[in-house]
Design a protein around this motif. Structure first.
Motif, mmCIF file in Angstrom:
data_model
loop_
_atom_site.group_PDB
_atom_site.id
_atom_site.type_symbol
_atom_site.label_atom_id
_atom_site.label_comp_id
_atom_site.label_asym_id
_atom_site.label_seq_id
_atom_site.Cartn_x
_atom_site.Cartn_y
_atom_site.Cartn_z
ATOM 1 N N THR A 1 87.587 147.482 -3.791
ATOM 2 C CA THR A 1 87.340 148.728 -3.070
ATOM 3 C C THR A 1 87.703 148.543 -1.599
ATOM 4 N N THR A 2 88.018 149.642 -0.937
ATOM 5 C CA THR A 2 88.408 149.578 0.480
ATOM 6 C C THR A 2 87.234 149.178 1.362
ATOM 7 N N ASP B 1 90.190 162.064 -9.784
ATOM 8 C CA ASP B 1 90.239 161.754 -8.354
ATOM 9 C C ASP B 1 91.630 161.233 -8.015
ATOM 10 N N PRO B 2 92.469 161.991 -7.317
ATOM 11 C CA PRO B 2 93.851 161.544 -7.049
ATOM 12 C C PRO B 2 93.918 160.365 -6.100
ATOM 13 N N THR B 3 92.874 160.106 -5.338
ATOM 14 C CA THR B 3 92.907 158.998 -4.369
ATOM 15 C C THR B 3 92.702 157.641 -5.032
ATOM 16 N N GLN B 4 92.126 157.623 -6.240
ATOM 17 C CA GLN B 4 91.821 156.358 -6.901
ATOM 18 C C GLN B 4 92.888 155.930 -7.904
ATOM 19 N N ASN B 5 93.637 156.890 -8.453
ATOM 20 C CA ASN B 5 94.700 156.593 -9.423
ATOM 21 C C ASN B 5 94.157 155.787 -10.603
ATOM 22 N N GLU B 6 93.043 156.256 -11.165
ATOM 23 C CA GLU B 6 92.407 155.558 -12.276
ATOM 24 C C GLU B 6 92.807 156.185 -13.601
#
Length: 490
Positions: free
Chosen positions: A488-489, A455-460
């Protein structure tokens, strides 16, 4: 707990975290300043350089030297010597004794010149000063090359390394870079094994109570494998005594168990009481002697299988590039983990009372799964090898004694393959309970999930888990340790 109260509680926890971080940064800055001050008062000579023999000094020069400032060896080999009088300034500035300041300066010199990677993390506020000093105090007697080995291997986990973990790494470094001394010390330790039963004290009066004791002291030094066998047997017999009606506390039952073991052994034939007749019964039956079990986990990579170990031949240590001793790692529940010599493992396996089991683990990146709830040994060993410790934030308990938890709850009516190396994680019993049961004050419980690097939005990052506390705080746990994670947002 209502939303407003929970918000206040979260703010308090955030304040604790912020104050702790500020204190760590301030302490690190003060420690770096001590190192700067000591560096400004060093000599070009380093620890280990030949020093002029005292016999060559004239007597009046020797007395004059003792009366004036001197250079002290405060770090290990390769570190510069430090002027003695500069330590008094540090002691006055910190409001501590000269001896305490001397130890502080010595640790600062050791870190700066022999453990630069750990020193850099302390200066950045990433590692507590007390942890760095603990490492420095352990490496002081190592050679310069061995200290560099410790620095390379512990720097990235110095923020969470425990004392026993540091000691094990230091012992491994000493064995790799000074194998002759290690072998000599092991041989000396073998020669120092003994078992003493103080029978000469029987009948003497206890000076504290004035009564006949009726007990004797037993003490000794055993081989590690023998000690593990004895501990396992004593613990087993102590549990049996409870079933047979003994209501004494554990320490007393363990002492009784040792006598039971002695009475059950007759030459090479072990006699065991029949549980139905009780400990005083006459019925006994011969049983086989208890066997020692040695389980070898063999970790192989392609280079080992193909015989291309980066150009290093047999007997050459890939870490040092020189002839050394072969090492193995001990990971036994109830025993300290660490490096031991391969020769010691060979001696254990050579005993006729030993059962040797070899369990190969070829590639921990491969996934495996079964359909039942209970994982088979191959999956359990795989998970524990991948996660050496409990995966709860900041926990260091060994996974060998931990429960294996299904991260996504097992569903009897769910899809196949729920018990897998991807869904199982080790949790010690306390943290397993915290994950399973809700907290009384918030009504929430600790939860965790594997990271999703796709998931590129989380950068995990991969190969990690993210925990969420009952207060909503998040922590990322990977093989390098625990890291606070953004909330979390939502």
């Amino acid at each position: 707990m209502d939303r407003g109260t929970q918000h206040t509680a979260t703010a308090l926890i955030d304040a604790v975290r912020e104050r702790a971080t500020a204190a760590r940064v301030a302490e690190a800055a003060a420690f770096v300043a001590v190192g700067d001050w000591a560096t400004a008062h060093t000599s070009e000579e380093v620890v280990g350089d030949p020093i002029t023999a005292l016999g060559e000094w004239r007597e009046e020069s020797f007395v004059e030297a003792l009366a004036g400032d001197q250079f002290l060896e405060l770090g290990g080999p390769g570190a510069p010597v430090v002027a003695e009088f500069c330590i008094g300034e540090v002691a006055a500035a910190r409001g501590c004794s000269f001896d305490a300041a001397r130890r502080l300066v010595g640790d600062a010199i050791e870190l700066r010149y022999r453990l630069p990677r750990v020193q850099a993390r302390i200066a950045a506020g990433e590692v507590d000063v007390w942890r760095g000093r603990r490492i420095a105090q352990s490496t002081r007697t190592l050679t310069f090359e061995a200290a560099s080995f410790v620095d390379r291997h512990i720097a990235y986990v110095a923020h969470k390394a425990t004392g026993p973990e540091v000691d094990r790494l230091v012992a491994e470094a000493a064995a790799r870079f000074d194998p002759e001394t290690t072998e000599a010390e092991r041989a000396e330790a073998d020669g120092g094994r003994h078992l003493t039963i103080e029978l000469g004290d029987i009948g003497y009066t206890d000076p504290l109570t004035g009564c006949l004791r009726g007990t004797v002291d037993v003490h000794g030094t055993l081989d590690l494998a023998d000690a593990l066998d004895l501990e396992r047997t004593v613990a087993h017999v102590a549990r049996q005594l409870v079933a047979l009606g003994c209501d004494q506390d554990l320490d007393v039952r363990r002492s009784i168990a040792l006598g039971e073991i002695a009475r059950r052994c007759d030459g090479v034939t072990t006699l065991q009481y029949d549980a139905a007749s009780g400990p005083d019964g006459d019925e006994t039956r011969p049983v086989q002697r208890a066997r020692r079990e040695v389980v070898l986990f063999v970790h192989l990579d392609q280079a080992a299988i193909a015989g291309t170990l980066n150009g290093f031949g047999p007997g050459i240590d890939a870490c040092t590039g020189m002839t050394g001793i072969d090492l193995a790692r001990l990971d036994t529940p109830g025993a300290p983990r660490g490096a031991i010599t391969a020769e010691q493992v060979q001696a254990w396996c050579a005993s006729p009372d030993t059962t040797v089991t070899i369990r190969p683990i070829i590639d921990l990146n491969l996934e495996d799964a079964v359909n039942g709830y209970t994982p088979p040994d191959r999956i359990a060993d795989h998970v524990r090898a991948r996660w050496p410790s409990c995966v709860f934030p900041y926990c260091t308990r060994s996974s060998r004694t931990a429960d294996l938890d299904h991260c996504r709850a097992y569903d009897d009516n769910g899809p196949p393959g729920q018990t897998s190396t991807k869904n199982l994680f080790p949790l010690c019993r306390r943290h397993h309970r915290m994950k399973t049961h809700r907290e009384m004050t918030t009504g929430n419980k600790w939860t965790y999930r594997p990271t999703d690097p796709t998931d590129p939005t989380q950068n995990e990052p991969p190969n990690a888990v993210i925990w969420t506390s009952p207060m909503g705080l998040r922590y990322l746990v990977d093989r390098d340790g625990t890291h606070p994670w953004p909330p979390t947002t939502t």
